[in-house]
Design a protein around this motif. Structure first.
Motif, PDB file in Angstrom:
ATOM      1  N   ASP A  89       0.912  -1.145  -0.038  1.00 40.06           N
ATOM      2  CA  ASP A  89       0.016   0.035   0.062  1.00 40.06           C
ATOM      3  C   ASP A  89       0.977   1.263  -0.024  1.00 40.06           C
ATOM      4  OD1 ASP A  89      -2.589   1.356   0.219  1.00 40.06           O
ATOM      5  OD2 ASP A  89      -2.644   1.432   2.025  1.00 40.06           O
ATOM      6  N   VAL A  90       0.247   2.348  -0.733  1.00 41.66           N
ATOM      7  CA  VAL A  90       1.213   3.461  -0.946  1.00 41.66           C
ATOM      8  C   VAL A  90       0.351   4.679  -0.574  1.00 41.66           C
ATOM      9  CG1 VAL A  90       2.451   4.883  -2.471  1.00 41.66           C
ATOM     10  CG2 VAL A  90       2.597   2.384  -2.727  1.00 41.66           C
ATOM     11  N   GLY A  91       0.877   5.358   0.277  1.00 38.46           N
ATOM     12  CA  GLY A  91       0.199   6.787   0.758  1.00 38.46           C
ATOM     13  C   GLY A  91       0.964   7.901  -0.048  1.00 38.46           C
ATOM     14  N   ALA A 147       7.206  12.660  -1.244  1.00 38.44           N
ATOM     15  CA  ALA A 147       6.086  12.119  -2.412  1.00 38.44           C
ATOM     16  C   ALA A 147       6.923  10.785  -2.903  1.00 38.44           C
ATOM     17  CB  ALA A 147       5.637  13.032  -3.204  1.00 38.44           C
ATOM     18  N   VAL A 148       5.986   9.838  -2.961  1.00 44.10           N
ATOM     19  CA  VAL A 148       6.385   8.698  -3.714  1.00 44.10           C
ATOM     20  C   VAL A 148       5.350   8.562  -4.778  1.00 44.10           C
ATOM     21  CG1 VAL A 148       7.488   7.571  -1.555  1.00 44.10           C
ATOM     22  CG2 VAL A 148       4.911   7.146  -2.034  1.00 44.10           C
ATOM     23  N   PRO A 149       6.013   7.475  -5.888  1.00 39.50           N
ATOM     24  CA  PRO A 149       4.906   7.156  -6.949  1.00 39.50           C
ATOM     25  C   PRO A 149       3.705   6.650  -6.380  1.00 39.50           C
ATOM     26  CG  PRO A 149       7.233   6.370  -7.285  1.00 39.50           C
ATOM     27  CD  PRO A 149       7.202   6.792  -5.800  1.00 39.50           C
ATOM     28  N   SER A 150       2.560   7.137  -7.032  1.00 36.82           N
ATOM     29  CA  SER A 150       1.221   6.586  -6.743  1.00 36.82           C
ATOM     30  C   SER A 150       1.038   5.424  -7.550  1.00 36.82           C
ATOM     31  CB  SER A 150       0.088   7.519  -6.775  1.00 36.82           C
ATOM     32  OG  SER A 150       0.147   7.974  -8.300  1.00 36.82           O
ATOM     33  N   PRO A 151       0.348   4.274  -7.099  1.00 32.87           N
ATOM     34  CA  PRO A 151       0.201   2.955  -8.139  1.00 32.87           C
ATOM     35  C   PRO A 151      -0.707   3.440  -9.360  1.00 32.87           C
ATOM     36  CG  PRO A 151      -0.364   2.745  -5.576  1.00 32.87           C
ATOM     37  CD  PRO A 151      -0.135   4.380  -5.952  1.00 32.87           C
ATOM     38  N   ALA A 152      -1.332   4.297  -9.151  1.00 27.20           N
ATOM     39  CA  ALA A 152      -2.216   4.850 -10.363  1.00 27.20           C
ATOM     40  C   ALA A 152      -1.387   5.403 -11.470  1.00 27.20           C
ATOM     41  CB  ALA A 152      -3.376   5.637 -10.135  1.00 27.20           C
TER      42      ALA A 152
END
Length: 130
Positions: free
Chosen positions: A79-81, A122-127
């Motif tokens: 999971d990624v926030g 910020a990290v890459p969002s899965p979308a």
């Protein structure tokens, strides 16, 4: 479209006498350290930033890990926030001679990506990576 960042890391260890208690089984603290290292590597590869551990959750020890056994740690970003990643880590043992494997420990770690100033990044969002 961008290539999806890697979500998984695998590490191997072996349980030496210094890793084990008086019963010949892996110290729980050593198992947690190995799991945290695997979570760190998986999160770093996903975020491509420095990461730190914010929390470890629900670490369950199912089966003892014995001295001399091989240990495979499998860490997956699940999971990624915005700046956080939840990483599930499994610790499996393998008997090097028989090839038998057992899931011994499972836990979840929350990792935070940091920028060069030590603030959440910020990290890459899965979308965005599909």
């Amino acid at each position: 479209m961008h290539d999806a960042p890697p979500r998984e890391a695998r590490l191997w260890e072996i349980v030496f006498p210094d890793d084990a208690n008086h019963l010949g089984t892996l110290f729980g603290g050593r198992a947690l350290a190995w799991m945290d290292k695997a979570a760190f590597i998986a999160a770093t590869r996903y975020a491509r930033h420095t990461v730190v551990t914010a929390r470890s959750e629900q670490v369950d020890f199912h089966v003892p890990v014995r001295q001399g056994q091989l240990v495979e740690l499998v860490a997956r970003v699940v999971d990624v926030g915005r700046s956080s990643m939840q990483v599930e880590v499994e610790l499996h043992t393998e008997d090097a001679h028989a090839g038998t494997r057992h899931l011994c420990t499972r836990g979840r770690f929350v990792m935070i990506a940091l920028d060069a100033n030590g603030r959440p990044a910020a990290v890459p969002s899965p979308a965005a990576t599909t």
